[in-house]
Design a protein around this motif. Sequence first.
Motif, PDB file in Angstrom:
ATOM      1  N   ALA A 174       2.156   7.140   4.182  1.00 55.06           N
ATOM      2  CA  ALA A 174       3.016   7.319   3.006  1.00 55.06           C
ATOM      3  C   ALA A 174       2.776   8.688   2.373  1.00 55.06           C
ATOM      4  O   ALA A 174       3.738   9.365   1.961  1.00 55.06           O
ATOM      5  CB  ALA A 174       2.758   6.208   1.993  1.00 55.06           C
ATOM      6  N   ARG A 175       1.524   9.113   2.303  1.00 53.89           N
ATOM      7  CA  ARG A 175       1.226  10.440   1.739  1.00 53.89           C
ATOM      8  C   ARG A 175       1.842  11.544   2.593  1.00 53.89           C
ATOM      9  O   ARG A 175       2.402  12.512   2.066  1.00 53.89           O
ATOM     10  CB  ARG A 175      -0.288  10.636   1.611  1.00 53.89           C
ATOM     11  CG  ARG A 175      -0.935   9.814   0.503  1.00 53.89           C
ATOM     12  CD  ARG A 175      -2.360  10.274   0.222  1.00 53.89           C
ATOM     13  NE  ARG A 175      -3.249  10.012   1.348  1.00 53.89           N
ATOM     14  CZ  ARG A 175      -3.967   8.895   1.502  1.00 53.89           C
ATOM     15  NH1 ARG A 175      -3.868   7.929   0.604  1.00 53.89           N
ATOM     16  NH2 ARG A 175      -4.779   8.745   2.534  1.00 53.89           N
ATOM     17  N   GLU A 204      -3.703  -1.240   5.397  1.00 51.11           N
ATOM     18  CA  GLU A 204      -3.484  -0.520   4.140  1.00 51.11           C
ATOM     19  C   GLU A 204      -3.875   0.947   4.267  1.00 51.11           C
ATOM     20  O   GLU A 204      -3.153   1.836   3.791  1.00 51.11           O
ATOM     21  CB  GLU A 204      -4.289  -1.174   3.018  1.00 51.11           C
ATOM     22  CG  GLU A 204      -3.721  -2.460   2.499  1.00 51.11           C
ATOM     23  CD  GLU A 204      -4.395  -2.889   1.210  1.00 51.11           C
ATOM     24  OE1 GLU A 204      -3.702  -3.466   0.360  1.00 51.11           O
ATOM     25  OE2 GLU A 204      -5.603  -2.642   1.051  1.00 51.11           O
ATOM     26  N   THR A 205      -5.003   1.209   4.888  1.00 52.53           N
ATOM     27  CA  THR A 205      -5.466   2.586   5.034  1.00 52.53           C
ATOM     28  C   THR A 205      -4.460   3.419   5.816  1.00 52.53           C
ATOM     29  O   THR A 205      -4.118   4.545   5.426  1.00 52.53           O
ATOM     30  CB  THR A 205      -6.838   2.615   5.732  1.00 52.53           C
ATOM     31  OG1 THR A 205      -7.791   1.905   4.932  1.00 52.53           O
ATOM     32  CG2 THR A 205      -7.320   4.044   5.938  1.00 52.53           C
ATOM     33  N   ALA A 215       0.826  -1.210   0.000  1.00 53.81           N
ATOM     34  CA  ALA A 215       0.000   0.000   0.000  1.00 53.81           C
ATOM     35  C   ALA A 215       0.860   1.260   0.000  1.00 53.81           C
ATOM     36  O   ALA A 215       0.580   2.218  -0.735  1.00 53.81           O
ATOM     37  CB  ALA A 215      -0.930  -0.011   1.216  1.00 53.81           C
ATOM     38  N   ALA A 216       1.896   1.278   0.816  1.00 51.67           N
ATOM     39  CA  ALA A 216       2.783   2.438   0.857  1.00 51.67           C
ATOM     40  C   ALA A 216       3.445   2.647  -0.497  1.00 51.67           C
ATOM     41  O   ALA A 216       3.580   3.777  -0.978  1.00 51.67           O
ATOM     42  CB  ALA A 216       3.841   2.253   1.945  1.00 51.67           C
ATOM     43  N   ASP A 259       2.211   6.722  -7.085  1.00 52.13           N
ATOM     44  CA  ASP A 259       1.294   7.781  -7.520  1.00 52.13           C
ATOM     45  C   ASP A 259       1.933   9.149  -7.331  1.00 52.13           C
ATOM     46  O   ASP A 259       1.829  10.024  -8.212  1.00 52.13           O
ATOM     47  CB  ASP A 259      -0.013   7.707  -6.726  1.00 52.13           C
ATOM     48  CG  ASP A 259      -0.912   6.570  -7.172  1.00 52.13           C
ATOM     49  OD1 ASP A 259      -0.652   5.988  -8.249  1.00 52.13           O
ATOM     50  OD2 ASP A 259      -1.865   6.241  -6.442  1.00 52.13           O
ATOM     51  N   GLU A 289       2.245   1.773  -3.479  1.00 54.51           N
ATOM     52  CA  GLU A 289       1.272   2.285  -4.446  1.00 54.51           C
ATOM     53  C   GLU A 289       1.089   3.789  -4.294  1.00 54.51           C
ATOM     54  O   GLU A 289       1.013   4.523  -5.286  1.00 54.51           O
ATOM     55  CB  GLU A 289      -0.068   1.560  -4.283  1.00 54.51           C
ATOM     56  CG  GLU A 289      -0.050   0.113  -4.780  1.00 54.51           C
ATOM     57  CD  GLU A 289      -1.395  -0.584  -4.639  1.00 54.51           C
ATOM     58  OE1 GLU A 289      -2.347   0.047  -4.119  1.00 54.51           O
ATOM     59  OE2 GLU A 289      -1.498  -1.756  -5.042  1.00 54.51           O
ATOM     60  N   GLU A 290       1.035   4.259  -3.047  1.00 51.40           N
ATOM     61  CA  GLU A 290       0.891   5.703  -2.822  1.00 51.40           C
ATOM     62  C   GLU A 290       2.124   6.460  -3.297  1.00 51.40           C
ATOM     63  O   GLU A 290       2.018   7.538  -3.903  1.00 51.40           O
ATOM     64  CB  GLU A 290       0.654   5.982  -1.336  1.00 51.40           C
ATOM     65  CG  GLU A 290      -0.693   5.529  -0.830  1.00 51.40           C
ATOM     66  CD  GLU A 290      -1.847   6.251  -1.481  1.00 51.40           C
ATOM     67  OE1 GLU A 290      -1.705   7.452  -1.820  1.00 51.40           O
ATOM     68  OE2 GLU A 290      -2.904   5.611  -1.677  1.00 51.40           O
ATOM     69  N   CYS A 291       3.291   5.892  -3.038  1.00 50.57           N
ATOM     70  CA  CYS A 291       4.533   6.566  -3.436  1.00 50.57           C
ATOM     71  C   CYS A 291       4.702   6.587  -4.952  1.00 50.57           C
ATOM     72  O   CYS A 291       5.212   7.565  -5.514  1.00 50.57           O
ATOM     73  CB  CYS A 291       5.726   5.886  -2.775  1.00 50.57           C
ATOM     74  SG  CYS A 291       5.801   6.144  -0.986  1.00 50.57           S
ATOM     75  N   ARG A 338      -1.254   3.915   3.677  1.00 52.45           N
ATOM     76  CA  ARG A 338      -1.434   4.902   2.605  1.00 52.45           C
ATOM     77  C   ARG A 338      -1.398   6.327   3.161  1.00 52.45           C
ATOM     78  O   ARG A 338      -0.753   7.216   2.590  1.00 52.45           O
ATOM     79  CB  ARG A 338      -2.754   4.651   1.878  1.00 52.45           C
ATOM     80  CG  ARG A 338      -2.771   3.379   1.058  1.00 52.45           C
ATOM     81  CD  ARG A 338      -4.096   3.197   0.326  1.00 52.45           C
ATOM     82  NE  ARG A 338      -4.191   1.874  -0.255  1.00 52.45           N
ATOM     83  CZ  ARG A 338      -3.601   1.494  -1.383  1.00 52.45           C
ATOM     84  NH1 ARG A 338      -2.876   2.373  -2.053  1.00 52.45           N
ATOM     85  NH2 ARG A 338      -3.733   0.272  -1.837  1.00 52.45           N
TER      86      ARG A 338
END
Length: 418
Positions: free
Chosen positions: A405-406, A398-399, A350-351, A357, A353-355, A402
């Motif tokens: 990570a943001r 995951e939440t 999850a981290a 993006d 995927e955010e990174c 994410r």
Amino acid sequence: MSDSPSPLADPHTVFAPDPGPGPRDLVVLGSTGSIGTQAIDLVLRNPDRFRVTALSAAGGRVGLLAEQARTLRVAAVAVAREDSVPALREALAAEYGGESLPEILAGPTAAAELAASDCHTVLNGITGSIGLAPTLAALKAGRTLALANKESLIVGGPLVKELARPGQIIPVDSEHAALFQALAAGTRADVRKLVVTASGGPFRGRTRAELAAVTPADALAHPTWAMGPVITVNSATLVNKGLEVIEAHLLYDIPFDRIEVVVHPQSYVHSMVEFTDGSTLAQATPPDMRGPIAIGVGWPERIPDAAPAFDWTKASTWEFFPLDTEAFPAVGLARHVGELGGTAPAVFNAANEECVDAFLAGKLPFNGIMDTVTDVVTEHGVPARGTRLTVDDVLQAETRARARARELAAKAMAEARA
């Protein structure tokens, strides 16, 4: 290691033989993506072998989805985005003329509903951890699962292992389809090591310092494979290879210290199995995902001319190099979270995927992807042992990952601009 079959992927076990004459019924999830479109190409070239009964997609390419539905004459289509239904109805009406339209399902559970529908095989070509629910639904319903959605296995490993029966999962990743085929040559007791090959991506040979200024356009210029943006960036960071190491461990029940990664720029050898007698079996084809897809949906039969073969009358060079773990730390971090287990792999994925993006949006430098993912994984800590993993555990982890990570990505970008 015992000689009993793997609980997930076992080339010696056929989970659901075809019920009789006629084509095998398939449900294709992620039909408008790279895997889905190539799978449909394979189906259309082999109408005597396959029939697609339902399709699902995210909802961003409703015109293509409607065209696929009409061409294949499916009974149902599904989109994850409910707001895309009006446009989908309009596109279907244009494709079908005055004919009756297929059933339309929409929302976050739509793909899982199709995965449980009446068919022989579900091809899960969805990208990202949102593929977990359809994976579990297909397994619960007793379908053979052709799995291209590695993330669902990564984040929900214990959940998938609890449901899957011997031979029920056929891997579609080129590397795992290669291992699957090579493993057919011996018993599990004969296996010494799995060797997963990596192209090295567009930045092979560069140092960490040389990677600091690479752009999204640089990262998306993969030398051998045509893939979606997230997977392509994951190939550039080698996160994709780290995920594949975890996947190999889960699929084949081989310890992490017996799964090796080697860089092979030509991408001809898709992976190898080293046996205890010293022999190594390599599965090799020109880079083309239709071969692994054909294994996934057709096993135990092979589909003639599914993908191109080598022209052995022409000279070629195949190279292999050790992995540069300093410039590309993703594989080592993936091994770490795989060994931790629990929700750690979900946090890693999850981290990342955010990174990715953030990097594609110009909000994080390339090296910042793995730096941020490492920080999120470190903060997550060691999962509690002895507790049964649930889907809610995965989703909550995951939440949090994410969101963190943001936060860290925004902080890193602000510091870089200061």
